[in-house]
Design a protein around this motif. Structure first.
Motif, PDB file in Angstrom:
ATOM      1  N   MET A 126     -43.512   7.686 -17.055  1.00  0.00           N
ATOM      2  CA  MET A 126     -42.772   6.379 -16.792  1.00  0.00           C
ATOM      3  C   MET A 126     -43.134   6.001 -15.358  1.00  0.00           C
ATOM      4  O   MET A 126     -43.451   5.025 -15.163  1.00  0.00           O
ATOM      5  CB  MET A 126     -41.436   6.309 -17.076  1.00  0.00           C
ATOM      6  CG  MET A 126     -40.905   6.597 -18.654  1.00  0.00           C
ATOM      7  SD  MET A 126     -39.087   6.767 -18.755  1.00  0.00           S
ATOM      8  CE  MET A 126     -38.356   5.612 -17.843  1.00  0.00           C
ATOM      9  N   ALA A 127     -42.788   6.810 -14.485  1.00  0.00           N
ATOM     10  CA  ALA A 127     -43.232   6.507 -13.191  1.00  0.00           C
ATOM     11  C   ALA A 127     -44.695   6.286 -12.714  1.00  0.00           C
ATOM     12  O   ALA A 127     -45.137   5.347 -12.030  1.00  0.00           O
ATOM     13  CB  ALA A 127     -42.963   7.907 -12.155  1.00  0.00           C
ATOM     14  N   SER A 128     -45.487   6.735 -13.733  1.00  0.00           N
ATOM     15  CA  SER A 128     -46.948   6.536 -13.375  1.00  0.00           C
ATOM     16  C   SER A 128     -46.895   5.251 -13.927  1.00  0.00           C
ATOM     17  O   SER A 128     -48.008   4.264 -13.487  1.00  0.00           O
ATOM     18  CB  SER A 128     -47.890   7.450 -14.498  1.00  0.00           C
ATOM     19  OG  SER A 128     -47.736   8.816 -13.999  1.00  0.00           O
ATOM     20  N   GLY A 129     -46.464   4.930 -15.098  1.00  0.00           N
ATOM     21  CA  GLY A 129     -46.736   3.294 -15.689  1.00  0.00           C
ATOM     22  C   GLY A 129     -46.199   2.655 -14.946  1.00  0.00           C
ATOM     23  O   GLY A 129     -46.981   1.278 -14.329  1.00  0.00           O
ATOM     24  N   LYS A 130     -45.168   2.845 -14.002  1.00  0.00           N
ATOM     25  CA  LYS A 130     -44.526   1.639 -13.028  1.00  0.00           C
ATOM     26  C   LYS A 130     -45.558   1.666 -11.873  1.00  0.00           C
ATOM     27  O   LYS A 130     -45.810   0.543 -11.190  1.00  0.00           O
ATOM     28  CB  LYS A 130     -43.455   2.366 -12.621  1.00  0.00           C
ATOM     29  CG  LYS A 130     -42.612   1.824 -11.320  1.00  0.00           C
ATOM     30  CD  LYS A 130     -42.212   0.477 -11.667  1.00  0.00           C
ATOM     31  CE  LYS A 130     -41.216  -0.083 -10.523  1.00  0.00           C
ATOM     32  NZ  LYS A 130     -40.678  -1.558 -10.515  1.00  0.00           N
ATOM     33  N   ALA A 131     -46.000   2.782 -11.407  1.00  0.00           N
ATOM     34  CA  ALA A 131     -47.008   2.871 -10.181  1.00  0.00           C
ATOM     35  C   ALA A 131     -48.147   1.909 -10.588  1.00  0.00           C
ATOM     36  O   ALA A 131     -48.716   1.102  -9.894  1.00  0.00           O
ATOM     37  CB  ALA A 131     -47.546   4.147  -9.725  1.00  0.00           C
ATOM     38  N   MET A 132     -48.813   2.019 -11.688  1.00  0.00           N
ATOM     39  CA  MET A 132     -49.800   1.338 -12.236  1.00  0.00           C
ATOM     40  C   MET A 132     -49.645  -0.111 -12.566  1.00  0.00           C
ATOM     41  O   MET A 132     -50.450  -0.991 -11.847  1.00  0.00           O
ATOM     42  CB  MET A 132     -50.638   2.259 -13.358  1.00  0.00           C
ATOM     43  CG  MET A 132     -51.202   3.382 -13.062  1.00  0.00           C
ATOM     44  SD  MET A 132     -52.136   4.059 -14.719  1.00  0.00           S
ATOM     45  CE  MET A 132     -50.736   4.392 -15.762  1.00  0.00           C
ATOM     46  N   ILE A 133     -48.588  -0.482 -13.223  1.00  0.00           N
ATOM     47  CA  ILE A 133     -48.243  -1.778 -13.445  1.00  0.00           C
ATOM     48  C   ILE A 133     -47.889  -2.583 -12.184  1.00  0.00           C
ATOM     49  O   ILE A 133     -48.121  -3.894 -12.280  1.00  0.00           O
ATOM     50  CB  ILE A 133     -47.295  -1.975 -14.637  1.00  0.00           C
ATOM     51  CG1 ILE A 133     -47.659  -3.252 -15.445  1.00  0.00           C
ATOM     52  CG2 ILE A 133     -46.143  -1.856 -14.327  1.00  0.00           C
ATOM     53  CD1 ILE A 133     -48.806  -3.577 -16.318  1.00  0.00           C
ATOM     54  N   ASP A 134     -47.179  -2.077 -11.488  1.00  0.00           N
ATOM     55  CA  ASP A 134     -46.868  -2.772 -10.055  1.00  0.00           C
ATOM     56  C   ASP A 134     -48.051  -3.244  -9.366  1.00  0.00           C
ATOM     57  O   ASP A 134     -47.814  -4.099  -8.507  1.00  0.00           O
ATOM     58  CB  ASP A 134     -45.748  -1.703  -9.240  1.00  0.00           C
ATOM     59  CG  ASP A 134     -44.566  -1.891  -9.652  1.00  0.00           C
ATOM     60  OD1 ASP A 134     -44.083  -2.669 -10.644  1.00  0.00           O
ATOM     61  OD2 ASP A 134     -43.467  -1.287  -8.927  1.00  0.00           O
ATOM     62  N   ALA A 135     -48.920  -2.598  -9.624  1.00  0.00           N
ATOM     63  CA  ALA A 135     -50.367  -3.109  -8.570  1.00  0.00           C
ATOM     64  C   ALA A 135     -50.693  -4.334  -9.350  1.00  0.00           C
ATOM     65  O   ALA A 135     -51.457  -5.303  -8.747  1.00  0.00           O
ATOM     66  CB  ALA A 135     -51.564  -2.352  -8.884  1.00  0.00           C
ATOM     67  N   ALA A 136     -50.064  -4.733 -10.418  1.00  0.00           N
ATOM     68  CA  ALA A 136     -50.505  -6.372 -11.071  1.00  0.00           C
ATOM     69  C   ALA A 136     -49.358  -7.304 -10.842  1.00  0.00           C
ATOM     70  O   ALA A 136     -49.240  -8.361 -11.329  1.00  0.00           O
ATOM     71  CB  ALA A 136     -50.644  -6.050 -12.278  1.00  0.00           C
ATOM     72  N   HIS A 137     -48.182  -6.734 -10.045  1.00  0.00           N
ATOM     73  CA  HIS A 137     -47.003  -7.660  -9.928  1.00  0.00           C
ATOM     74  C   HIS A 137     -47.180  -8.519  -8.525  1.00  0.00           C
ATOM     75  O   HIS A 137     -47.956  -8.108  -7.643  1.00  0.00           O
ATOM     76  CB  HIS A 137     -45.846  -6.757  -9.673  1.00  0.00           C
ATOM     77  CG  HIS A 137     -44.559  -7.474  -9.781  1.00  0.00           C
ATOM     78  ND1 HIS A 137     -44.238  -8.292 -10.981  1.00  0.00           N
ATOM     79  CD2 HIS A 137     -43.599  -7.753  -8.810  1.00  0.00           C
ATOM     80  CE1 HIS A 137     -42.985  -9.128 -10.463  1.00  0.00           C
ATOM     81  NE2 HIS A 137     -42.742  -8.487  -9.592  1.00  0.00           N
ATOM     82  N   GLY A 138     -46.422  -9.712  -8.501  1.00  0.00           N
ATOM     83  CA  GLY A 138     -46.491 -10.423  -7.354  1.00  0.00           C
ATOM     84  C   GLY A 138     -47.765 -11.153  -7.170  1.00  0.00           C
ATOM     85  O   GLY A 138     -48.102 -11.773  -6.198  1.00  0.00           O
ATOM     86  N   ILE A 139     -48.581 -11.672  -8.386  1.00  0.00           N
ATOM     87  CA  ILE A 139     -49.911 -12.716  -8.238  1.00  0.00           C
ATOM     88  C   ILE A 139     -49.555 -13.889  -8.567  1.00  0.00           C
ATOM     89  O   ILE A 139     -49.339 -14.178  -9.830  1.00  0.00           O
ATOM     90  CB  ILE A 139     -51.077 -11.872  -9.121  1.00  0.00           C
ATOM     91  CG1 ILE A 139     -51.281 -10.403  -8.536  1.00  0.00           C
ATOM     92  CG2 ILE A 139     -52.074 -12.680  -9.062  1.00  0.00           C
ATOM     93  CD1 ILE A 139     -52.332  -9.619  -9.482  1.00  0.00           C
ATOM     94  N   ASP A 140     -49.539 -14.649  -7.671  1.00  0.00           N
ATOM     95  CA  ASP A 140     -49.340 -16.129  -8.004  1.00  0.00           C
ATOM     96  C   ASP A 140     -50.172 -16.602  -9.133  1.00  0.00           C
ATOM     97  O   ASP A 140     -51.450 -16.314  -9.289  1.00  0.00           O
ATOM     98  CB  ASP A 140     -49.741 -16.856  -6.888  1.00  0.00           C
ATOM     99  CG  ASP A 140     -48.924 -16.940  -5.916  1.00  0.00           C
ATOM    100  OD1 ASP A 140     -47.932 -16.382  -5.880  1.00  0.00           O
ATOM    101  OD2 ASP A 140     -49.089 -17.423  -4.616  1.00  0.00           O
ATOM    102  N   TYR A 141     -49.584 -17.522  -9.855  1.00  0.00           N
ATOM    103  CA  TYR A 141     -50.159 -17.976 -11.385  1.00  0.00           C
ATOM    104  C   TYR A 141     -50.326 -17.273 -12.421  1.00  0.00           C
ATOM    105  O   TYR A 141     -50.671 -17.248 -13.431  1.00  0.00           O
ATOM    106  CB  TYR A 141     -51.510 -18.648 -11.135  1.00  0.00           C
ATOM    107  CG  TYR A 141     -51.165 -20.147 -10.351  1.00  0.00           C
ATOM    108  CD1 TYR A 141     -50.805 -21.268 -10.987  1.00  0.00           C
ATOM    109  CD2 TYR A 141     -51.173 -20.320  -9.037  1.00  0.00           C
ATOM    110  CE1 TYR A 141     -50.803 -22.551 -10.358  1.00  0.00           C
ATOM    111  CE2 TYR A 141     -51.172 -21.392  -8.369  1.00  0.00           C
ATOM    112  CZ  TYR A 141     -50.912 -22.533  -9.098  1.00  0.00           C
ATOM    113  OH  TYR A 141     -50.708 -23.694  -8.599  1.00  0.00           O
TER     114      TYR A 141
END
Length: 429
Positions: A247-262
């Protein structure tokens, strides 16, 4: 109807479609490129951002004590007794209601926790790093099944196990990880999908591969031989040992895609037993919620319909990254736990392709000619198709203090996605 004639195109305005497509391509690329390596173990208060002695993190979107579900309340009370902040159930309940304790979602502190998801300051957490983008994520140690804190139980037996985990297991694991090379969790996930795991309710191969990585270094530590043997036995018998670092691995990987405008890509599906919540990449800092649904449950012996609580846990981060329900076709035997047939499992994976942006190049499905699992849930596609994300899940008793009652199937509620799409249109119009 073409994509550009869809309802979401009308809502968002045609002039923004190019920006959205570019943003989603950026988000999905960042996720696919992301890594996840386990580098260490430490007390939550030492490493989790914003954690202090009076902070309790929980699964799902924000919620106050008065609205918490039974299992979340039970886990909170157990954690307060474990921390020495309360001596019994009555004191714990009084303290939780007093306003002295700061309750926050794990997700808002770079963390994730299964089921009730409660992480308290003195609990040890895995430290997962995404070396490609430099961010980290955290999750606590897995207690096993049945009567455990994450399912809302807080008996003396539960608290004694937690104490053993902190006094014996955690120091051994910490020393082990200090001696070993960083463990590539992304590689473990990729291999286990070819061995019958789905990466949520079935983590048998993952847990054994994880233990294979740890065992030689555990044996090289200077701890008592009997304690090392007990740790190896405890982790080896627990089919969900790897769920928390996964779960923490998934969080670390998907958070790289968070906060991108549009970007309309979903970066978290999560629930607290009262509310179901989602986060959207292009709408950072906002939660979109709806009442948590009740899972269709396959019960453990001794439990029956009506015992189960509503859907709960941060473990839907697994579905967010394309595992669990989205990877049902990799684990046909999971239907023996959550219900259905092997062909149903494959159909669920095919269905999830209708609401996602791409497939993962590393997480592949042998049964489907090694296609990647579907990734990048698009809020527009969910609303346009009416297809709700499908989740395999554990199920807790509705009342505090009992524990797990079974496994089940559930769908993310559509209202979360409708609210998010409306907010997106308002922000980017």
């Amino acid at each position: 109807m073409s994509w550009k004639d869809s309802k979401s195109c009308t809502v968002l305005g045609g002039e923004n479609l190019g920006k959205i497509d570019d943003a989603n391509e950026n988000a999905i690329t960042r996720y696919k490129e992301a890594g996840a390596v386990l580098t260490g173990l430490d007390k939550a208060k030492n490493v989790i951002p914003g954690m202090n002695e009076k902070t309790l993190l929980h699964a799902g979107p924000p919620i106050e004590w008065e609205r918490m579900s039974g299992p979340t309340r039970g886990a909170v009370m157990g954690a307060l007794i474990f921390e020495g902040l309360a001596s019994d159930e009555e004191e714990a309940e009084e303290l939780a209601a007093s306003g002295e304790i700061e309750f926050d979602p794990c997700h808002d502190h770079d963390s994730v926790g299964p089921m009730a998801g409660v992480i308290s300051p003195s609990m040890s957490v895995y430290i997962i790093e995404n070396p490609e983008h430099g961010n980290k994520a955290y999750s606590n140690l897995n207690e096993g099944l049945g009567e455990v804190l994450r399912y809302g139980a807080y008996s003396e037996k539960v608290l004694n196990k937690l104490k053993w985990m902190e006094d014996v297991e955690a120091p051994i694991l910490k020393a082990t990880l200090e001696q070993s090379e960083p463990i590539d969790c992304k590689e473990i996930i990729a291999q286990a999908l070819h061995m019958g795991d789905d990466g949520h309710c079935r983590d048998v191969a993952m847990s054994l591969m994880f233990l294979r990585e740890l065992a030689p270094y555990i044996m090289e530590t200077d701890f008592d031989a009997e304690d090392k043997e007990k740790v190896l036995k405890f982790m080896g018998e627990n089919q969900l040992t790897f769920l928390n670092p996964l779960m923490a691995s998934g969080k670390a990987m998907i958070d790289a895609a968070h906060g991108i405008d549009y970007s309309t890509m979903i970066t978290a599906l999560t629930r607290n037993g009262t509310d179901f919540g989602i986060r959207v990449s292009g709408l950072p800092g906002q939660w979109f919620t709806a009442p948590a649904p009740q899972p269709n449950t396959l019960f453990f012996p001794g439990f029956k319909e009506g015992d189960q609580g509503r859907d709960i846990g941060d473990s839907a981060i697994c579905e967010t990254i394309g595992l669990g329900g989205f990877a049902s076709a990799t684990a046909p035997s999971i239907v023996q736990v959550v219900g259905g047939t092997p062909s149903d499992a494959a159909d669920r994976t095919r269905e999830m392709r209708e609401i996602t942006i791409d497939e993962h190049p590393s997480f592949t499905i042998p049964f489907m000619n090694f296609q990647g699992v579907p990734i990048g849930i698009d809020v527009r596609k969910v609303v346009d198709t009416g297809i709700e994300p499908f989740i395999n899940t554990g199920v807790a008793h509705k009342d505090p203090g009992v524990g797990g009652v079974g496994f089940g199937l559930v769908r993310a509620p559509m209202d979360c996605f409708k609210k998010a799409l409306k907010a997106f249109a308002e922000k980017y119009k």
